[in-house]
Structure formats: C-alpha cells, structure tokens
Scaffold this active site. Structure first.
Site, PDB file in Angstrom:
ATOM      1  N   LYS A 155      -4.989  20.575  -7.594  1.00 30.21           N
ATOM      2  CA  LYS A 155      -4.145  19.454  -8.014  1.00 30.21           C
ATOM      3  C   LYS A 155      -3.649  18.692  -6.779  1.00 30.21           C
ATOM      4  O   LYS A 155      -3.770  19.158  -5.652  1.00 30.21           O
ATOM      5  CB  LYS A 155      -2.952  19.971  -8.824  1.00 30.21           C
ATOM      6  CG  LYS A 155      -2.025  20.895  -8.042  1.00 30.21           C
ATOM      7  CD  LYS A 155      -0.911  21.420  -8.924  1.00 30.21           C
ATOM      8  CE  LYS A 155       0.010  22.364  -8.135  1.00 30.21           C
ATOM      9  NZ  LYS A 155       1.118  22.863  -8.948  1.00 30.21           N
TER      10      LYS A 155
ATOM     11  N   TYR B 151      12.343  -0.013  15.522  1.00 26.93           N
ATOM     12  CA  TYR B 151      13.413  -0.586  14.708  1.00 26.93           C
ATOM     13  C   TYR B 151      14.766   0.019  15.053  1.00 26.93           C
ATOM     14  O   TYR B 151      14.896   1.227  15.291  1.00 26.93           O
ATOM     15  CB  TYR B 151      13.126  -0.357  13.218  1.00 26.93           C
ATOM     16  CG  TYR B 151      11.965  -1.156  12.688  1.00 26.93           C
ATOM     17  CD1 TYR B 151      12.030  -2.546  12.607  1.00 26.93           C
ATOM     18  CD2 TYR B 151      10.800  -0.525  12.277  1.00 26.93           C
ATOM     19  CE1 TYR B 151      10.960  -3.287  12.123  1.00 26.93           C
ATOM     20  CE2 TYR B 151       9.728  -1.253  11.784  1.00 26.93           C
ATOM     21  CZ  TYR B 151       9.814  -2.633  11.717  1.00 26.93           C
ATOM     22  OH  TYR B 151       8.749  -3.363  11.242  1.00 26.93           O
TER      23      TYR B 151
END
Length: 366
Positions: free
Chosen positions: A37, A263
C-alpha cells in the site's frame, strides 16, 4: 523526468534478501502476503509487485481500491487484498478481480448483494475481526449475528479471517497481544461452525512474525520489514535497506559574513561559507523540520548540514570542509541508520519518512 537528478533507487537485491530472511522465519506451510500500500511504502508499487510475482509470494495487499486497480492495469496477476475498501468502489473491485476486506454488516451485505446481482459465484472476500486494535472489524459481540449472516451468503466465499495486532513490537504489551491472539482463535472457531469449509487465518504483521511465531496461522502479512526495518535494532541489522534517496548539487554559492539564506533569513553566515543548492524540497518529501542544521545529507561520506528554510523545490546545505563540485552526488539516505536519524530528528517513524517521498521523484530499480 528520466533525467531528473533526484532519484529514489529501489534495490532489488535488498528486496530478495529481506524476502529470504522472513521466509526463513515462517513455517513452510505458512503463506506470505506482502503489503504494498501507499506506493509500496513510498517506493514503486508496480515495480515491487512485478518483483514479488517473480519471487512467488502468495498475496499482495493494498489499502484502497485505486491502488489495486493500478496493479491490475499493470498486468499484476497475484491475488490482491484491499484492506480498507469503500462501498462506492465495490463495482471496481469486482471489475478488476480484487478481494475486499469486509469489516461491518453494511459492507458485507452490500457486497454480497452486488455480487449476486452480477450472477457471480464464490467471489473471494475476507472478514476483518477487531480483537483490540479498534479500527476496522467485527467485534466479538457481533459474532452471533455474523454467524447468521454468513449462513445466508450464497455468492461469496470467505477466503480468510484477519485481524491486526496493536502492539506486537512492544514487549511490555505481551499480555495484550496474547489476549488478541486468543480472541482471534476463539472468534474464528465460532465462525467456522457456520461454514462447510475453513478459511485462512492471519493476524501477524512484521513484528508478529518475529515475536509471536505461534500466531503465524495460515498466512502472515509482511509490511515494514520487507522494506528493511523492524523495531529491534539487532533484527534490523539482519535486513537490507530497500530504498536509497539521492540527488546532485545544482549550484555552489560562496557567502560572506552576514549573508543570509532562504526564506525569512533563517540562516546567517558568521564567516565565509561555501553552500550547495539541491534540487529537492518539501514537495519531494524532505521534512521542513530538517532545516536550520537539524538535518544533514551526505557527500563523499561526509555530513553536510541543511541550512536555512527548506523550500518547496530546493534545499541548501553547508559545504565547508567538503571537497566537492557542482553535479556531485548527494545522499539523503541509503542506509537504515540514515532513515532512523531522519525519523528521530523529526519525531516520527521510518514509515513516514519513506511514504512521504513524493511521486514526482524519479524511481529507479537497481
């Protein structure tokens, strides 16, 4: 994409090694289901499934119907168990010959009705038993009603009963795990009274395989161990790391004292500093909490701290003391210890580190 410098390498030799290791831990009669999965825990579900078909595993498991459909469209023939199917996807399950894990009376009755409407016979289904995990599944109080419903099933065949151990890796929870195993045996014995055949039983995950060999029953479900991890460090050393995340230095910058990076100017250079810019960021699965020297990558076996704020598509690293050039290889992780370090730094688990790798990162089988 085929030329992207950022790549998640999937080591087929490591896969084969880990499979052999776990096969040596289970009885010869015990079937092996491998869980693929979430893109095979962040790797490549289709590529992994093809390798597993070559290794003659007995079952695959996915979480949702869409994952199973993708495998069928890639011509994967192995039986595929859908662990958490949704009723609105049952028609697709039938169309692509997937096997649903039915966990309450609504899913059981609706799927049976749909199979009957399609005039199908003995369609394979699995029954989920809740023995204490308290997620999906029928509880012991439901068994009398479930026995009655099972007797009415005319068009489906129960391939297996399954449950999930909540704390099989935790030695301090041994009594609870034993209670789950005992409950599973008791409940499945009662359900068998309503059938003329005997479905498979499986409850063990990776830790269950290793810690509770008496609970292997007819099949085991191999998850994180297949990809090279277990909760016990000694046992983990017996496994091999399946996934390696690598990239390259896009550009080298030279900073002067007082220059800032990224940033919000989270990093300020206190001296002349050589930094590298990498073509991956948080959109590729690199956790932002690894910025500002909390995390590191590796160049020529040397640690290069991550500096400044990790951006969506780029990350900056400190290259002082490292002899390197633009285009040189950078290792984010290629060993279990690297993944464990990333998990510890970001207060999470290896599962999340692996499954967070974005699908835009190129995959490569080696």
């Amino acid at each position: 994409m085929s030329n992207s410098p950022t790549v998640l390498q999937i080591d087929s030799s490591a896969i084969n090694h880990n499979l052999r290791y776990f096969k040596s831990k289970i009885q010869e009669s015990t079937k092996l289901l491998v869980v693929i999965k979430a893109f095979a825990y962040g790797s490549d579900a289709i590529a992994i499934a093809k390798l597993l078909e070559q290794q003659n595993v007995d079952y695959l498991a996915v979480a949702y119907t869409k994952e199973g459909v993708s495998l069928r469209k890639a011509n994967i023939k192995l039986p595929i168990l859908v662990l958490h199917p949704q009723a609105e996807n049952f028609e697709s399950i039938i169309k692509f010959n997937l096997e649903p894990n039915l966990y309450n009376f609504r899913t059981l009755n609706y799927f049976n009705e749909l199979v009957s409407a399609n005039n199908l016979k003995e369609y394979p289904v699995h029954i989920k038993i809740n023995t204490g995990m308290n997620r999906l599944g029928f509880k012991e109080k439901d068994i009398v009603e479930l026995q009655s419903e099972i007797k009415k099933l005319k068009n489906v065949k129960i391939v297996s009963y399954c449950s999930h151990l909540a704390a099989s890796e935790d030695v301090s929870e041994k009594n609870f795990t034993k209670h789950q195993i005992d409950s599973f045996i008791r409940i499945t014995n009662l359900l068998n009274e309503s059938l003329s055949y005997t479905p498979l039983k499986h409850i063990s995950n990776t830790s269950g395989i290793l810690n509770y060999p008496e609970a292997q029953f007819d099949m085991v479900r191999l998850g994180i161990g297949f990809y090279g991890f277990w909760n016990d460090n000694l046992e983990t050393t017996q496994l091999k790391n399946v996934c390696n995340l690598k990239t390259k230095i896009s550009q080298i910058q030279f900073l002067e004292e007082g220059d800032t990076v990224s940033y919000n100017r989270k990093f300020t250079s206190t001296k002349n500093t050589k930094i590298g810019v990498l073509p991956l960021g948080y959109a590729d699965g690199l956790n932002r909490n690894l910025g500002n020297k909390f995390g590191s990558v590796y160049i020529k076996n040397q640690k290069a701290p991550i500096i400044g704020t990790i951006c969506m598509d780029m990350t900056m690293i400190d290259l002082n003391g490292i002899d390197c050039k633009e285009g040189d290889e950078v290792i984010v992780f290629n060993h279990q210890d690297h993944v464990l370090e990333l998990a510890k730094t970001t207060t999470t688990i290896p599962y999340e580190i692996l499954t967070s790798i974005s699908q835009r990162v190129r995959r490569e089988i080696i």
